[in-house]
Write a protein that holds these residues in place. Structure first.
Motif: not given
Length: 252
Positions: A163, A165-168, A196, A228, A230
């Motif tokens: 996704t 929508l956010y970073l892991y 990123k 963090f 993507y």
């Protein structure tokens, strides 16, 4: 005088010839360089296609999953993969029974669209010939290892899914994988959306004695990642065939 010189020369050649043969044999034996473990390198196609133009392989739609980049014999003494050994010539017929699996999990997404054979040949000549396996054993081993580790499933168990929508957390990714395979992976990143970092490749170490047992990596690669990152989405069904009317599509 000339006869004595010639006789001395012949004696020297006869005396030295056994040593020359021994040295030649030693050189042949050195062609097969020892290695300490294998790197199973799995690539996330979402990251690859985000930074490079991708095309649908001529063999059909690949899996929406991590693909095999390679199975690399690695020397800790030289701190690099062992490559280009002079043994076991490439023979495409030896992997005919693995063709379907290779098309799914070791496909070549480069443009223009291709059948992947040149990619497999390069992998064999560069790394596989140094593995101590036959052509069929090498590719079958890589396929079995990829299936056994099942990185995508391990990440999903900790709600880590593709996704934007956010970073892991990279640490969380490593923990998820280690819990499933029993050893720490190494994660390589590339530049993704918004400049990123994104998950690009996962490196897993495998025992060189059986080619099956996953081990803790004897060395740590100096990959650059942020804390963090993507996990860029990928949908193989969205790949298109090469448009030969567009010169851009011809770039590899």
């Amino acid at each position: 005088m000339a006869a004595r010189v010639l006789l001395a020369f012949l004696c020297l050649v006869l005396f030295a010839s056994p040593f020359l043969r021994v040295n030649a044999q030693d050189e042949d034996e050195d062609d097969e360089t020892d290695f300490d473990f294998y790197y199973l390198v799995l690539m996330w196609p979402g990251a690859y296609c985000q930074q490079s133009k991708c095309c649908l392989p001529t063999t059909g739609v690949p899996a929406n999953d991590f693909s095999i980049r390679g199975l690399w014999p690695y020397s800790t003494a030289y701190e690099e993969p062992v490559t280009n050994c002079n043994s076991s010539p490439w023979n495409a017929t030896e992997i005919s029974e693995l063709q379907d699996e290779l098309n799914l999990h070791w496909s070549n997404l480069k443009c223009p669209s291709n059948n992947g054979v040149s990619n497999w040949k390069k992998a064999w000549k560069t790394y596989g010939a140094c593995s101590g396996m036959s052509v069929a054993e090498y590719f079958n081993t890589a396929l079995e290892l990829r299936e056994n580790v099942n990185i995508l499933s391990l990440l999903a168990k900790r709600d880590i899914e593709p996704t934007l929508l956010y970073l892991y957390s990279v640490t969380e990714m490593k923990i998820a994988i280690k819990k499933g395979i029993g050893a720490s992976p190494q994660i390589r990143c590339s530049k993704g959306p918004e400049g990123k970092f994104q998950l690009y490749e996962v490196y897993i170490c495998v025992d060189n004695k059986d080619g099956k047992t996953i081990i803790e990596c004897p060395v740590e690669q100096n990959f650059t990642c942020s804390d963090f990152i993507y996990f860029t989405p990928f949908n193989a069904n969205n790949l298109t065939t090469t448009n030969y009317n567009n010169p851009i599509d011809m770039v590899v």
